[in-house]
Every structure is written in C-alpha cells, then in structure tokens.
Design a protein around this motif. Structure first.
Motif, PDB file in Angstrom:
ATOM      1  N   THR A  51      13.196 -18.119  30.069  1.00 55.69           N
ATOM      2  CA  THR A  51      14.405 -17.629  30.297  1.00 55.69           C
ATOM      3  C   THR A  51      15.039 -18.400  30.041  1.00 55.69           C
ATOM      4  O   THR A  51      15.886 -20.056  29.917  1.00 55.69           O
ATOM      5  N   THR A  52      15.739 -18.201  28.281  1.00 60.33           N
ATOM      6  CA  THR A  52      17.032 -18.842  27.725  1.00 60.33           C
ATOM      7  C   THR A  52      18.179 -17.910  27.991  1.00 60.33           C
ATOM      8  O   THR A  52      18.872 -16.566  28.253  1.00 60.33           O
ATOM      9  N   LEU A  57      18.745 -20.043  21.763  1.00 59.65           N
ATOM     10  CA  LEU A  57      19.311 -21.253  22.245  1.00 59.65           C
ATOM     11  C   LEU A  57      19.386 -21.919  20.676  1.00 59.65           C
ATOM     12  O   LEU A  57      19.181 -22.139  19.506  1.00 59.65           O
ATOM     13  N   GLU A  63      20.489 -27.214  26.479  1.00 64.08           N
ATOM     14  CA  GLU A  63      20.147 -25.818  27.329  1.00 64.08           C
ATOM     15  C   GLU A  63      19.511 -25.920  27.653  1.00 64.08           C
ATOM     16  O   GLU A  63      18.685 -26.089  27.483  1.00 64.08           O
ATOM     17  N   VAL A  65      16.734 -24.104  30.216  1.00 66.22           N
ATOM     18  CA  VAL A  65      15.757 -22.967  29.939  1.00 66.22           C
ATOM     19  C   VAL A  65      14.808 -23.379  31.494  1.00 66.22           C
ATOM     20  O   VAL A  65      14.617 -24.336  32.270  1.00 66.22           O
ATOM     21  N   LYS A 113      13.463 -26.331  36.155  1.00 64.60           N
ATOM     22  CA  LYS A 113      14.629 -25.878  34.593  1.00 64.60           C
ATOM     23  C   LYS A 113      14.508 -26.470  33.699  1.00 64.60           C
ATOM     24  O   LYS A 113      14.197 -28.479  33.830  1.00 64.60           O
ATOM     25  N   SER A 116      16.706 -28.292  26.213  1.00 66.59           N
ATOM     26  CA  SER A 116      16.083 -27.752  25.025  1.00 66.59           C
ATOM     27  C   SER A 116      16.673 -29.436  24.489  1.00 66.59           C
ATOM     28  O   SER A 116      17.614 -29.833  24.765  1.00 66.59           O
ATOM     29  N   SER A 142      10.311 -18.398  23.290  1.00 65.92           N
ATOM     30  CA  SER A 142      12.165 -19.432  23.199  1.00 65.92           C
ATOM     31  C   SER A 142      12.141 -19.568  21.907  1.00 65.92           C
ATOM     32  O   SER A 142      11.905 -19.119  21.030  1.00 65.92           O
ATOM     33  N   TYR A 144      15.416 -20.602  18.585  1.00 67.96           N
ATOM     34  CA  TYR A 144      17.077 -21.095  18.548  1.00 67.96           C
ATOM     35  C   TYR A 144      17.813 -19.979  17.260  1.00 67.96           C
ATOM     36  O   TYR A 144      16.700 -19.198  17.116  1.00 67.96           O
TER      37      TYR A 144
END
Length: 265
Positions: A51-52, A57, A63, A65, A113, A116, A142, A144
């Motif tokens: 989950t992002t 990102l 951030e 994740v 968790k 990034s 994930s 960017y």
C-alpha cells in the motif's frame, strides 16, 4: 516446557520470534545441556499486499509504504527488517534494487511499514528479510509518480513568442516540473518535442534536480512544439506550453543583377 516422556521427551511451546537455523538447549535441575546439533526455524515471511499513497510515490522519497503478509514476527526493536523493491524489466536507475529505510513491524506478524528512497520507475516488487529469512518477491507492486512538465526555458528565460530556438540547434533548454528523480548518471531522461507530424529528439538530457532537466535543442524549423519527457520508463503527459524555432529572415538576394525573366525559371 514439560517432561512428557520420562527421561527422553520434553514438550515446549515456542515463543513469538523470527529466525532460521536455531539451536536448542535445555536446563533440567539447574543443569544446562549443550546446544543441539539439529536446528529449527520460524516460517519465512510472505508479502500479500503493498500500500502506497494513492498517487504513487514521490520521486524525492521519504514516503511510507505498508506491506501486509505473514510471519513478520513481533513488534520489537530487535526484530530487524530489511525491505527492498525492484523491477528487473526496467533499465538503469529505475530497475533498482532500492533498499527502503526505517522498516518496522506495525502489527505482529502481519504488517510492516517502510520509507521509500529517492528514485524513479514503476512496477517495483517488494521483498523483506526478517530474521535472516527473505520472502519471495511480492506480486503487488509500487510505482513512483510519472514526471510532469510545467515549463520550458532558454538561457534562464521562459520561452514565449519572443524567445525562440535557432534553427541550427545546439542551445541548452531547461524543462521544469515535478518528479524527475535524483541527480545521477543512471537516472536517464529523454525528451521529445513534437509539432504535427514532426518529432524532434532533444539531445544530451540530464536530470539537474527533482524539478529540472536540461537538454540540447536539435536543428529544426517550425512552431507549436509540445514537449514530452520520459524518466524511469514513465512518460509525462504532453506539455500544454509550446516552443518555436526562429522564423526565417531574408537578408539579401543574389544572381538577379540582370532582372528576372517574365517566363520564370
């Protein structure tokens, strides 16, 4: 632990934990055994979800994740987690692998968790190493955020009708925007500018910062060129702004000393 068969068998409940190749020892009547030659291991971690932030990102990193799965172990500062993400189908920096920072167990066994790092690319699968056991790569991925363009400048001046490109090319152009990624030779940028059916590939593009890319113009003519930037295999949307080459100018005539014949040619 309790003796379940006199002299020969002890049954114990395992504590929460992580690890592989764990050797055993017991103490009976305050007398400890030697460590066993045989070993046992906790189950290896598995990842079922990634989950992002909904937009993806930011290429600047930092951030959170969240990874969901099983066998992540207890919430404990001694439970060292290493999270990595990569996509071998991409090239250069975008392929990774990237090592996330600050990985900790959020919920015993089921949630981790990680933060990034500054990078680019998409479709990155995750692995975690818990207690020296690595998970297989996640099917969830994930990505960017793709680059976005907001402006183009020539010699530090925003381009408009009064600022144009020379037709022979070779001028340094600066594209501004967001999510261009970190500075580095492996963060490869490619820019094109297109007008109608004519597409020019800008030369020698370099990421100068997360918000700036420099390129060299190429020889050309025409106007209403819109830009597209590709970084980490992800293209930006076509720019709303445009640029143009300098309009032609006549500075003289030759070969007409005797005048032009009315027949032409």
């Amino acid at each position: 632990c309790t003796v379940t068969t006199a002299h020969t068998r002890i049954t114990c409940s395992t504590p929460k934990g992580v690890g592989v190749g764990l050797k055993w020892k017991v103490a009976v009547g305050q007398q400890p055994s030697a460590r066993s030659t045989f070993t046992s291991s906790y189950n290896a971690p598995t990842i079922s979800g990634v989950t992002t932030p909904s937009a993806g990102l930011a290429t600047a990193g930092e951030e959170w994740v969240t990874l969901t799965g099983a066998n992540f172990g207890p919430v404990d500062s001694k439970n060292i987690i290493v999270g990595k993400y990569s996509n071998s189908a991409l090239g250069n920096m975008a392929a990774g692998p990237f090592t996330a920072t600050g990985c900790v167990v959020l919920v015993q066994d089921t949630s981790i968790k990680c933060k990034s790092i500054a990078a680019v690319g998409s479709g990155h699968a995750w692995t975690v190493n818990v207690g020296k056991q690595a998970s297989t790569a996640s099917t969830a991925t994930s990505s960017y955020i793709a680059p976005a363009l907001s402006g183009v400048a020539l010699a530090g001046v925003n381009m408009d009708a009064s600022t144009t490109l020379r037709s022979r090319g070779g001028q340094i152009i600066t594209l501004s925007g967001t999510n261009f990624g970190p500075v580095g030779s492996t963060n490869v940028a490619a820019a094109t500018y297109k007008s109608g059916s004519t597409t020019n590939n800008a030369a020698s593009c370099v990421v100068a910062s997360d918000t700036s890319v420099t390129c060299n113009s190429v020889a050309g003519v025409g106007k209403d060129y819109k830009w597209t930037l590709v970084i980490g295999g992800q293209p930006s949307s076509e720019s709303s702004f445009t640029c143009a080459y300098t309009i032609p100018a006549i500075t003289g005539l030759s070969g007409l000393d005797s005048g032009m014949t009315t027949a032409g040619g």
